[in-house]
Scaffold this active site. Structure first.
Site, short mmCIF file in Angstrom:
data_model
loop_
_atom_site.label_atom_id
_atom_site.label_comp_id
_atom_site.label_asym_id
_atom_site.label_seq_id
_atom_site.Cartn_x
_atom_site.Cartn_y
_atom_site.Cartn_z
N LYS A 169 -33.98 -26.26 6.15
CA LYS A 169 -33.11 -25.12 6.40
C LYS A 169 -33.98 -23.87 6.44
O LYS A 169 -34.88 -23.72 5.62
CB LYS A 169 -32.06 -25.03 5.29
CG LYS A 169 -30.99 -23.97 5.47
CD LYS A 169 -29.97 -24.08 4.35
CE LYS A 169 -28.87 -23.06 4.46
NZ LYS A 169 -27.88 -23.21 3.34
N SER A 250 -23.20 -23.48 4.50
CA SER A 250 -24.07 -22.75 5.41
C SER A 250 -25.19 -23.61 5.99
O SER A 250 -25.88 -23.18 6.92
CB SER A 250 -24.68 -21.56 4.68
OG SER A 250 -25.54 -21.99 3.63
N SER A 274 -22.23 -25.27 0.34
CA SER A 274 -23.08 -25.13 1.52
C SER A 274 -23.91 -26.37 1.88
O SER A 274 -24.52 -26.42 2.94
CB SER A 274 -24.01 -23.93 1.37
OG SER A 274 -23.27 -22.74 1.50
#
Length: 555
Positions: A169, A250, A274
């Site tokens: 990420k 997210s 997330s």
């Protein structure tokens, strides 16, 4: 004559296929995502019943695209469409032990595995009809690094991350690559050291393939905006329904990329949902560990109280292997020093079973037909199902906790872990920078950042809020202790906020698909530091159901 015409037709068909493959291969090797006119797609999205799916932008205005691949053009040129097709059944959906066994037998190399994933990313991301906008950057040195793994391998263990291509990420610092958190303000955050977990991945032989998109600033930036959007990466799309289903957030890029088989595994981060949300939405296995099990040093923060990284994979076995590769005590993250016992996770794949396990079933969720059918299946396997009806509380002060933590934690990251050339030092600096070009830098506004700026809560008041929220979360899941449950079973990220404030680990695993083909997952919630137990339960459930399937158009 008819036979001749038939054979001639076959010949033309084969030639046509070869020409199409050659053209496709040429386009893939162009190493540049082609921008397309997105107006029609955006207009179409305005009819979506979900306001968060009414996109204003799909393509990034600032992203690196895939230009970084220019640096490894010659290497990609040696990988043909025919080779890609040959390797597909060997690689797609396979777990790490299977891939390691193929390498051991000489049927595969780490270099070929890496090139396969790079080729696949280019093949899909260069096609505007199926692109997912899940990749922000790629590691220009990864092929040579893979060759080095081949040269130095010594019969890598089946349960080893050695030589496996991994995606991160893009809020996780990585040496030699930018770390943007999807934000224009961090566009030039290039010169950083590896985050602690990245050091661990490399130490255990993992290959950093690249960085994936995310909801900007880990979805604590704009209010009511689309999940998976960032100024740098554009709009991440769900491979199970592009523009139809949300990606979850997210860690949107991590979920979409693993669902589409862009890498062996990806790292996500979670404050409250997330990892669990995008894992559920993209039908992959996601683990949100107890705070402190994995280091947060070198990760762009929201909250030092609640943040944690975690693995997102296609199987529970891969999740265990990946978790073990990231473990380690980090003296710069005090939370890791509070772990009572640090050991590698193990499960007995031959003995793992749900028989005799006590599992809490949330009564209100039984109205969901997939959940209800899954619980019956679990009960039939020998588990003891106990219905629970926890009392909901509003978790008042939750946003205040995030506001104040980020107000202080982001400046610490910028000072200690970010590129020294950055001209920003605070949330206020980011707001001012974006205000110079809101249409491109923050098309959905920056309401949550404004809320952080305006929050006047003191540190003393914050500590009281934290304590109360933790108690509320623990009360919500009190049946874990009172009724001696092995885990509580939820759906997707429905109870992630309660698990977050209680600091309880969660493991989500594909459970089924709605009539619309939207994925749905079963989430196991346990007590702190019970990750190994959750993974054992998860493995048994996965073997019982074997429900995950690849998204159509990405097979």
């Amino acid at each position: 004559m008819k036979k001749y015409i038939f054979l001639l037709s076959i010949l033309f068909f084969v030639i046509g296929c070869k020409q199409q493959q050659a053209q496709e291969s040429k386009e893939i090797r162009s190493n540049r995502r082609t921008n397309y006119d997105e107006k029609t797609d955006i207009q179409k999205q305005q009819k979506h019943e979900n306001p968060r799916m009414q996109f204003k932008s799909i393509q990034s205005k600032y992203g690196y695209s895939l230009d970084v691949l220019q640096a490894i053009k010659d290497d990609i040129n040696t990988f043909s469409t025919e080779e890609y097709e040959r390797l597909k059944p060997m690689i797609l959906e396979q777990d790490i032990p299977t891939l390691q066994n193929l390498v051991k037998k000489g049927a595969l190399t780490y270099e070929k595995l890496t090139m396969f994933y790079l080729y696949r990313i280019l093949k899909i991301e260069n096609n505007p009809k199926i692109s997912l906008h899940s990749i922000i950057a790629l590691n220009r040195n990864v092929i040579e690094e893979a060759r080095d793994k081949d040269r130095n391998k010594k019969d890598a263990a089946a349960f080893s991350l050695y030589g496996m291509p991994i995606l991160l990420k893009d809020n996780i610092n990585t040496l030699g690559m930018p770390t943007t958190a999807g934000a224009y303000a961090l566009l030039n955050n290039r010169n950083t050291e590896d985050a602690f977990i990245v050091e661990q991945i490399k130490k255990n032989g993992g290959l950093i393939l690249g960085k994936v998109n995310l909801s900007e600033w880990a979805y604590y930036f704009c209010n009511g905006c689309p999940l998976g959007y960032s100024a740098i990466g554009g709009q991440t799309l769900n491979p199970y329904g592009r523009g139809i289903f949300e990606t979850g957030g997210s860690s949107s890029g991590s979920g979409a990329a693993i669902a589409a088989n862009y890498a062996v595994a990806a790292v996500g981060t979670e404050t409250a949902g997330s990892i669990i949300s995008p894992s559920s939405q993209n039908s992959v296995v996601g683990l949100k560990p107890t705070i402190g099990v994995l280091s947060r040093t070198g990760i762009v923060p929201i909250s030092s109280t609640l943040d944690t990284p975690g693995p997102m994979t296609k199987s529970v076995i891969d999740n265990i292997i990946f978790m073990n590769a990231m473990l380690g005590e980090d003296v710069t993250d005090i939370a890791t020093t509070k772990v009572p016992e640090r050991k590698l996770y193990k499960i007995d794949t031959n003995e793992s079973s749900l028989k005799g396990k006590r599992l809490g079933v949330i009564k209100g969720l039984l109205e969901d037909k997939i959940y209800a059918a899954t619980i019956k299946k679990i009960e039939a396997s020998g588990a003891e199902v106990i219905e629970i009806d926890p009392t909901q509380t509003p978790l008042e002060g939750f946003l205040t906790l995030l506001n104040v933590d980020m107000k202080y934690d982001l400046p610490k990251y910028l000072k200690n872990n970010a590129d020294k050339s950055l001209k920003i030092n605070s949330v206020e600096d980011v707001i001012k920078l974006n205000n110079k070009d809101l249409d491109n830098r923050a098309p959905y506004g920056q309401a949550l950042f404004e809320g952080i700026k305006n929050d006047t809560t003191t540190i003393e008041e914050l500590e009281k809020i934290k304590k109360r929220l933790k108690q509320e979360g623990e009360t919500y899941f009190s049946s874990l202790k009172k009724q001696k449950l092995d885990a509580i079973l939820s759906i997707n990220n429905y109870h992630s906020a309660y698990a977050a404030v209680a600091q309880y680990p969660c493991l989500t695993i594909p459970m089924g698909y709605k009539d619309t083909e939207e994925p749905l997952s079963l989430t196991f919630i346990g007590q702190p530091f019970e990750e190994e137990q959750l993974l054992g339960l998860g493995y048994a459930f996965e073997q019982l159901t074997k429900i995950r399937r690849m998204p159509k158009n990405y097979e």
